[in-house]
Design a protein around this motif. Structure first.
Motif, mmCIF file in Angstrom:
data_model
loop_
_atom_site.group_PDB
_atom_site.id
_atom_site.type_symbol
_atom_site.label_atom_id
_atom_site.label_comp_id
_atom_site.label_asym_id
_atom_site.label_seq_id
_atom_site.Cartn_x
_atom_site.Cartn_y
_atom_site.Cartn_z
ATOM 1 N N VAL A 174 -14.678 13.088 53.141
ATOM 2 C CA VAL A 174 -13.682 13.065 52.070
ATOM 3 C C VAL A 174 -14.066 14.063 50.971
ATOM 4 O O VAL A 174 -13.205 14.782 50.435
ATOM 5 N N ALA A 175 -15.354 14.140 50.634
ATOM 6 C CA ALA A 175 -15.795 15.076 49.595
ATOM 7 C C ALA A 175 -15.502 16.519 49.998
ATOM 8 O O ALA A 175 -15.014 17.314 49.181
ATOM 9 N N ASN A 176 -15.779 16.862 51.248
ATOM 10 C CA ASN A 176 -15.508 18.231 51.705
ATOM 11 C C ASN A 176 -14.017 18.550 51.692
ATOM 12 O O ASN A 176 -13.604 19.652 51.301
ATOM 13 N N LEU A 177 -13.201 17.596 52.146
ATOM 14 C CA LEU A 177 -11.753 17.816 52.141
ATOM 15 C C LEU A 177 -11.227 17.947 50.718
ATOM 16 O O LEU A 177 -10.329 18.768 50.443
ATOM 17 N N ALA A 178 -11.779 17.148 49.806
ATOM 18 C CA ALA A 178 -11.357 17.233 48.404
ATOM 19 C C ALA A 178 -11.746 18.577 47.803
ATOM 20 O O ALA A 178 -10.963 19.197 47.069
ATOM 21 N N ALA A 179 -12.969 19.054 48.104
ATOM 22 C CA ALA A 179 -13.395 20.351 47.583
ATOM 23 C C ALA A 179 -12.551 21.482 48.170
ATOM 24 O O ALA A 179 -12.251 22.473 47.492
ATOM 25 N N TRP A 180 -12.149 21.346 49.441
ATOM 26 C CA TRP A 180 -11.277 22.333 50.094
ATOM 27 C C TRP A 180 -9.956 22.458 49.355
ATOM 28 O O TRP A 180 -9.397 23.557 49.229
ATOM 29 N N ARG A 181 -9.453 21.335 48.818
ATOM 30 C CA ARG A 181 -8.156 21.317 48.140
ATOM 31 C C ARG A 181 -8.219 21.835 46.709
ATOM 32 O O ARG A 181 -7.174 22.082 46.093
ATOM 33 N N GLN A 182 -9.408 22.013 46.151
ATOM 34 C CA GLN A 182 -9.487 22.454 44.768
ATOM 35 C C GLN A 182 -8.927 23.864 44.608
ATOM 36 O O GLN A 182 -9.037 24.700 45.507
ATOM 37 N N ARG A 183 -8.360 24.128 43.446
ATOM 38 C CA ARG A 183 -7.730 25.429 43.202
ATOM 39 C C ARG A 183 -8.801 26.510 43.023
ATOM 40 O O ARG A 183 -9.942 26.227 42.639
ATOM 41 N N PRO A 184 -8.451 27.763 43.262
ATOM 42 C CA PRO A 184 -9.432 28.862 43.212
ATOM 43 C C PRO A 184 -10.144 28.991 41.873
ATOM 44 O O PRO A 184 -11.293 29.426 41.816
ATOM 45 N N SER A 185 -9.490 28.625 40.772
ATOM 46 C CA SER A 185 -10.087 28.837 39.452
ATOM 47 C C SER A 185 -11.326 27.988 39.212
ATOM 48 O O SER A 185 -12.145 28.317 38.342
ATOM 49 N N VAL A 186 -11.503 26.902 39.963
ATOM 50 C CA VAL A 186 -12.677 26.038 39.772
ATOM 51 C C VAL A 186 -13.649 26.136 40.942
ATOM 52 O O VAL A 186 -14.650 25.423 40.990
ATOM 53 N N ARG A 187 -13.347 27.018 41.891
ATOM 54 C CA ARG A 187 -14.179 27.107 43.097
ATOM 55 C C ARG A 187 -15.501 27.807 42.780
ATOM 56 O O ARG A 187 -15.543 28.868 42.170
ATOM 57 N N ARG A 188 -16.611 27.192 43.222
ATOM 58 C CA ARG A 188 -17.947 27.759 43.024
ATOM 59 C C ARG A 188 -18.545 28.287 44.323
ATOM 60 O O ARG A 188 -19.458 29.108 44.287
ATOM 61 N N TYR A 189 -18.080 27.780 45.460
ATOM 62 C CA TYR A 189 -18.661 28.123 46.753
ATOM 63 C C TYR A 189 -17.553 28.485 47.730
ATOM 64 O O TYR A 189 -16.409 28.042 47.583
ATOM 65 N N PRO A 190 -17.849 29.295 48.751
ATOM 66 C CA PRO A 190 -16.819 29.699 49.709
ATOM 67 C C PRO A 190 -16.196 28.500 50.416
ATOM 68 O O PRO A 190 -16.882 27.511 50.714
ATOM 69 N N ARG A 191 -14.928 28.603 50.705
ATOM 70 C CA ARG A 191 -14.240 27.528 51.422
ATOM 71 C C ARG A 191 -14.854 27.271 52.793
ATOM 72 O O ARG A 191 -14.785 26.166 53.310
#
Length: 420
Positions: A352-369
């Motif tokens: 669930v954590a990975n899927l949630a991080a996948w859904r985050q918008r690009p502006s808050v992304r810290r690591y590659p999808r």
């Protein structure tokens, strides 16, 4: 109308990292290597590498999410915010049930090393009461106790690792035959249990100072230290015992010390094992309490459990409830063999954590999808390749949880219709 007291931000980087490291070292170092070696044979370290890669992807997902959602509950809160209420519930339910079983296991492991014969269960119950009491004093007391325990465990492990390398190499350590890919993946799933402790940092997101900066750094710091410790321990055990000897051992670190002729170090290993179990149990009770608090706030668990003590700023009702459930389990069951079951629950939690991080918008992304994709796929594969008994038990628990929430929502809808 009174305002509910809030959790207080009292933890710094060292405090948060110590809580995560205490959870990881205590949860796996004395218990996960033997069953993993039985599954993978001489390819144990390959299983450790796979577990570490999946855990790294999960850690970066947790860090990315915690920077945006610095609240109690970890993946339960992240799943609700990014994916929806049902996804968050799946993560929270899997975490609470799996980790409550782990609490009982850690209490029994401590008693096995520290209690006189015949007194294991009373001592296990007493230590649950003691550590729940420490947590109720406040989160800074939890962090201080964890730092002391981690220092003791690392000192004892240093003795064990030195002994493992000091003795002659086991002839079986050079055996190049053994388990195939399935066995290696099963070992990775079992060893993943050892890395799950950094979830405790995320579940305490409302109690960390400067969370957007501190939580990601603490998660990665604790993870890096744990990988180094596990690599040293695993390599030394294979050197001293070989894969067959390690697989057959009920106390591999103690056996490695014996193989080196260091009989004087046996009490040191017992102290280290007992301290490791204490550290894991202390952090587990704290982490489950925070996830229970988050679920109670959303009525996914009884709202009564959402209270925060006005002075100590801890979820006192949730932690007392967790302690009582663990005591009940310890009194009537022996759950030292729940590594697979706990791993199944934690792998769902991190899915669930990975899927949630996948859904985050690009502006808050810290690591590659791609890291979130590898993490999610790894969670599914490792969960599916766990011992079948663990998979069956884990699926059954998930079904019970889904039914529980479904019935509650149905009753709430009926009550709303009747009121209209």
């Amino acid at each position: 109308m009174t305002t509910q007291p809030a959790l207080a931000r009292r933890l710094g980087l060292g405090d948060a990292a110590a809580i995560g490291l205490g959870s990881m070292i205590g949860a796996g170092v004395f218990s996960a290597f033997a069953p993993a070696a039985a599954a993978s044979g001489p390819w144990l370290l390959m299983g450790l590498v796979i577990a570490a890669i999946v855990a790294l992807c999960n850690a970066t997902s947790s860090a990315q999410l915690a920077a945006v959602h610095p609240v109690a509950g970890g993946a339960y809160a992240y799943g609700r915010a990014e994916l929806g209420a049902w996804w968050g519930y799946l993560a929270g339910w899997s975490f609470v049930i799996g980790k409550i079983a782990s609490c009982a296991a850690m209490a029994l492991v401590f008693a096995a090393y520290a209690a006189p014969a015949g007194w294991e269960r009373p001592v296990a119950i007493a230590v649950v009461v003691l550590l729940a009491g420490v947590n109720l004093l406040g989160v800074t007391r939890t962090a201080l106790a964890t730092k002391i325990i981690v220092a003791v465990v690392l000192a004892c492990l240093a003795v064990a690792v030195t002994a493992g390398f000091a003795g002659p190499a086991s002839p079986a350590a050079a055996d190049a035959t053994g388990a195939g890919p399935y066995g290696v993946l099963q070992a990775a799933g079992l060893l993943f249990f050892a890395f799950a402790g950094y979830a405790r940092i995320a579940t305490m997101g409302e109690e960390v100072r400067d969370p957007a900066r501190t939580i990601p750094r603490a998660i990665l710091l604790a993870f890096a230290l744990a990988v180094a410790v596990y690599a040293l321990v695993g390599t030394s055990l294979l050197h001293a015992l070989g894969p067959d000897g390690l697989a057959a051992s009920s106390a591999p670190l103690a056996d490695a010390v014996d193989a080196a002729g260091w009989a004087w170090a046996q009490p040191v290993i017992r102290v280290g094992a007992a301290a490791a179990a204490l550290g894991a149990l202390l952090a587990l009770i704290a982490g489950i309490g925070r996830t229970t608090l988050a679920m109670a706030r959303e009525a996914d668990l009884p709202p009564f459990l959402s209270a925060v003590h006005p002075r100590t700023r801890v979820p006192h009702r949730a932690e007392i409830a967790v302690a009582l459930v663990v005591i009940g389990i310890v009194a009537f069951a022996d759950l030292r063999g729940v590594i697979g079951f706990s791993s199944f629950g934690v792998l769902l939690y991190y899915l669930v954590a990975n899927l949630a991080a996948w859904r985050q918008r690009p502006s808050v992304r810290r690591y590659p999808r791609a890291m979130q994709a590898v993490g999610a796929a790894g969670c599914v594969v490792l969960a599916a390749t766990l011992p079948w008994q663990s998979v069956v038990a884990g699926v059954a628990v998930v079904i019970i949880g889904v039914a529980f929430r479904g019935i509650r929502l149905l009753l709430e809808r009926r009550a709303a219709v009747e009121e209209e």
